[in-house]
Design an enzyme around this catalytic site. Structure first.
Site, PDB file in Angstrom:
ATOM      1  N   GLY A 252       0.815  -1.215   0.000  1.00 53.22           N
ATOM      2  CA  GLY A 252       0.000   0.000   0.000  1.00 53.22           C
ATOM      3  C   GLY A 252       0.846   1.262   0.000  1.00 53.22           C
ATOM      4  CG  ASP A 283      -9.138   0.270   2.924  1.00 55.98           C
ATOM      5  OD1 ASP A 283      -9.785  -0.787   3.017  1.00 55.98           O
ATOM      6  OD2 ASP A 283      -8.523   0.778   3.880  1.00 55.98           O
ATOM      7  N   GLY A 327     -12.345   0.016   5.401  1.00 56.43           N
ATOM      8  CA  GLY A 327     -12.238   1.375   4.872  1.00 56.43           C
ATOM      9  C   GLY A 327     -11.886   2.298   6.015  1.00 56.43           C
ATOM     10  CE1 TYR A 438      -8.112  -7.961   9.787  1.00 56.73           C
ATOM     11  CE2 TYR A 438      -9.911  -7.813  11.376  1.00 56.73           C
ATOM     12  CZ  TYR A 438      -8.701  -7.352  10.885  1.00 56.73           C
ATOM     13  OH  TYR A 438      -8.072  -6.284  11.478  1.00 56.73           O
ATOM     14  CG  MET A 439     -14.894 -13.951   7.506  1.00 58.41           C
ATOM     15  SD  MET A 439     -16.558 -14.481   7.853  1.00 58.41           S
ATOM     16  CE  MET A 439     -16.663 -15.908   6.791  1.00 58.41           C
TER      17      MET A 439
HETATM   18  O1  F6P Z   1      -5.318  -0.758   5.082  1.00 58.18           O
HETATM   19  C1  F6P Z   1      -6.228  -1.659   4.592  1.00 58.18           C
HETATM   20  C2  F6P Z   1      -7.082  -2.237   5.670  1.00 58.18           C
HETATM   21  O2  F6P Z   1      -7.851  -3.208   5.045  1.00 58.18           O
HETATM   22  C3  F6P Z   1      -7.955  -1.247   6.426  1.00 58.18           C
HETATM   23  O3  F6P Z   1      -9.192  -0.998   5.871  1.00 58.18           O
HETATM   24  C4  F6P Z   1      -8.063  -1.904   7.760  1.00 58.18           C
HETATM   25  O4  F6P Z   1      -8.306  -1.005   8.781  1.00 58.18           O
HETATM   26  C5  F6P Z   1      -6.753  -2.536   7.934  1.00 58.18           C
HETATM   27  O5  F6P Z   1      -6.316  -2.905   6.651  1.00 58.18           O
HETATM   28  C6  F6P Z   1      -6.781  -3.657   8.902  1.00 58.18           C
HETATM   29  O6  F6P Z   1      -5.632  -4.440   8.784  1.00 58.18           O
HETATM   30  P1  F6P Z   1      -4.850  -5.075  10.015  1.00 58.18           P
HETATM   31  O7  F6P Z   1      -5.861  -5.549  11.002  1.00 58.18           O
HETATM   32  O8  F6P Z   1      -4.064  -6.166   9.404  1.00 58.18           O
HETATM   33  O9  F6P Z   1      -3.986  -4.000  10.552  1.00 58.18           O
END
Ligand code: F6P
Length: 531
Positions: A252, A283, A327, A438-439
């Site tokens: 990203g 996102d 998001g 997460y799914m």
């Molecule tokens: O940055 C992308 C994203 O999908 C966000 O929307 C989300 O908050 C984050 O990753 C969560 O990722 P992790 O739990 O791995 O930090």
């Protein structure tokens, strides 16, 4: 060949001591000495130097390169044409050998007419123009070039995945390996284990056509990933020590900033090593590009949660299905999932502040929809309403994750409780909260994202083989391009709620805009609305 050191052209004593037509390698030497660069009407490059010195290119140029500073390659042309170009080996290794592109002997490609991309092809950033608009910003078109800067046997490539998961990571890995192997005959490819820190803290993973054959069927990344762990010096030491000369970084905006730092350090050390970024964000919050891989899959997968919420909501008296989607700062998944679904009554995103109580607020709208339909579905992006949550809890978290992103509190749980509390005394309410975040992120990419991943990976490989460097590959107005890192990392893409797309969503759900109108100011007047 591995990481070899090349003499930098920046030691030249005069700016134009070499062939005037090869402007590329003059950039480092002239960039500190000129005052301005422009074209005359005959498309000759005019360079003004300090002390009233002036240089005019001897030939008519289709395109000439000007550098505002050594980091940026900006090309200007007639009618307001601007090319935000990416670095190229020829800029700082003027004598680097080139080779015919092996694709020209490949039966699969040699039949394709005009398979090679013309060096002057560029892609406009804006395609909606007025008759008198300047031609505006362009990016270099991606694709294979006639000549390449690596001999296949000399290539030692590596691939790393960084940051959160996203559908399609394995497809991109697979297609980089396939692209390098099938198109360019590259045999030595390494996977970096577990994100940036894998460069210096782990062993590498051998990648070949066999090991990647089936990986696109699985979600996640076979290489593993992590947030943080970026130590530029240690990473470049590892690249140099291992003899890696092509680095593909899938990540990203934070990871692309890391890629830019790696590229700068590699250039500073004078290594002939290419660094290419493949932008990754579920996102869809990376600017410039049309969309990022995995986004389509996320929108599609979100439909399953929204369908379930709809089924639950319609099966109970005053049923509400509330779905939280990813998001953090951008509500694109929520917006597109809502537009795709038709079952969503209200979509809440970080870019559009809302309020709960009173006229025009969320509670009033819920009351109205339940009276009209007996059920409703609400979609909320995880970053929406964080201000309300912080206010009500009287605490705002300042904690950050390893990528530097603010850690969010669970808006879905909080708002579910607030809705239940508000309606508790008025009516029986059946609210079901679904958190599929997460799914969604863990599924393999769908058909359209698989195509997207394949083309991105191939474009990255072509660019690196052709000597381009320090770029992110991305789709701009339907064409693949090479974009300088700084354009990808300078800001995050967000839903613009004054644009038509958000208006289309409001028209589709018929939800309130949650804008409070100032008395005595008709809506639409500048300054007439306040949040
Ligand atoms: O940055 C992308 C994203 O999908 C966000 O929307 C989300 O908050 C984050 O990753 C969560 O990722 P992790 O739990 O791995 O930090």
């Amino acid at each position: 060949m591995g990481s070899s050191r090349f003499r930098s052209s920046s030691n030249r004593s005069t700016p134009f001591e070499s062939d005037h037509q090869q402007f590329g390698f003059l950039i480092p030497s002239i960039s500190r000495k000129y005052r301005s660069l422009s074209f005359d009407s005959g498309l000759r490059l005019i360079v003004s130097l300090s002390g009233n010195q002036r240089f005019e290119s001897p030939t008519r140029l289709v395109m000439a390169t000007s550098a505002l500073n050594s980091d940026r390659k900006i090309v200007t042309g007639p009618a307001g044409y601007v090319l935000e170009d990416v670095p190229h080996f020829s800029d700082y290794f003027p004598n680097a050998p080139t080779y015919p592109n092996p694709l020209q002997d490949n039966a699969a490609y040699s039949v394709v007419k005009q398979y090679f991309v013309d060096d002057d092809d560029t892609v406009p950033q804006k395609i909606v123009v007025h008759p008198d608009s300047p031609r505006g910003t362009h990016f270099r078109r991606a694709g294979p070039r006639q000549r390449v800067y690596f001999e296949s046997d000399d290539v030692l490539a590596c691939i790393v995945t960084c940051g959160g998961l996203c559908p399609g990571l394995n497809t991109v890995i697979r297609e980089i390996v396939c692209g390098l192997s099938y198109m360019y005959g590259v045999k030595r490819i390494l996977g970096i284990d577990g994100g940036y820190r894998g460069f210096y803290a782990r062993n590498t993973i051998h990648l070949d056509l066999k090991t990647v054959n089936d990986i696109h069927r699985s979600g996640g990344t076979i290489l593993g990933t992590s947030r943080g762990g970026h130590d530029t010096t240690k990473i470049v030491d590892s690249i140099q020590d291992r003899g890696i000369n092509q680095v593909y970084i899938i990540g990203g905006d934070g990871s692309q900033k890391g890629a830019a730092a790696i590229f700068e350090e590699i250039r500073r050390r004078g290594l002939k090593v290419a660094v290419a970024g493949i932008p990754k964000t579920i996102d869809n919050d990376i600017p410039i590009i049309d969309r990022s891989f995995g986004f389509d899959t996320a929108v599609e997968e979100a439909q399953r949660a929204i369908n379930a919420a709809h089924v639950e909501a319609t099966s109970f008296e005053n049923g509400i299905g509330l779905v939280k989607l990813m998001g953090r700062y951008s509500g694109f998944i929520a917006m597109y999932a809502t537009l795709a679904s038709r079952d969503v009554d209200c979509c809440l995103i970080p870019e559009s502040p809302f309020f709960l109580e009173g006229q025009g607020g969320l509670f009033e709208f819920i009351d109205k929809r339940l009276k009209e339909n007996g059920h409703m579905v609400i979609v909320i992006a995880e970053g929406a309403g964080q201000d309300l949550l912080a206010e009500s809890e009287e605490q705002s978290t300042t904690l950050k994750d390893a990528s530097g992103n603010k850690l969010l509190q669970d808006i879905g749980l909080w708002i579910s409780q607030r809705i239940k509390d508000h309606f508790a005394k008025k009516m029986t309410l059946n609210l079901k909260y679904i958190d599929p975040t997460y799914m969604i992120r863990a599924v393999p990419s769908n058909a359209s994202d698989n195509v997207c991943c394949t083309l991105l990976a191939q474009s990255a490989v072509h660019g690196v083989m052709a000597g381009y460097n320090g770029f992110t590959v991305g789709l701009v107005n339907g064409r693949h391009t090479y974009i300088p890192f700084y354009r990808i990392t300078e800001r995050q893409n967000q839903v613009v709620i004054t644009d038509r797309m958000w208006a289309r969503l409001l028209s589709s759900t018929n939800q309130p805009s949650f804008m409070k109108h100032e008395p005595n100011h008709p809506v639409g007047e500048a300054g007439a609305m306040k949040w």
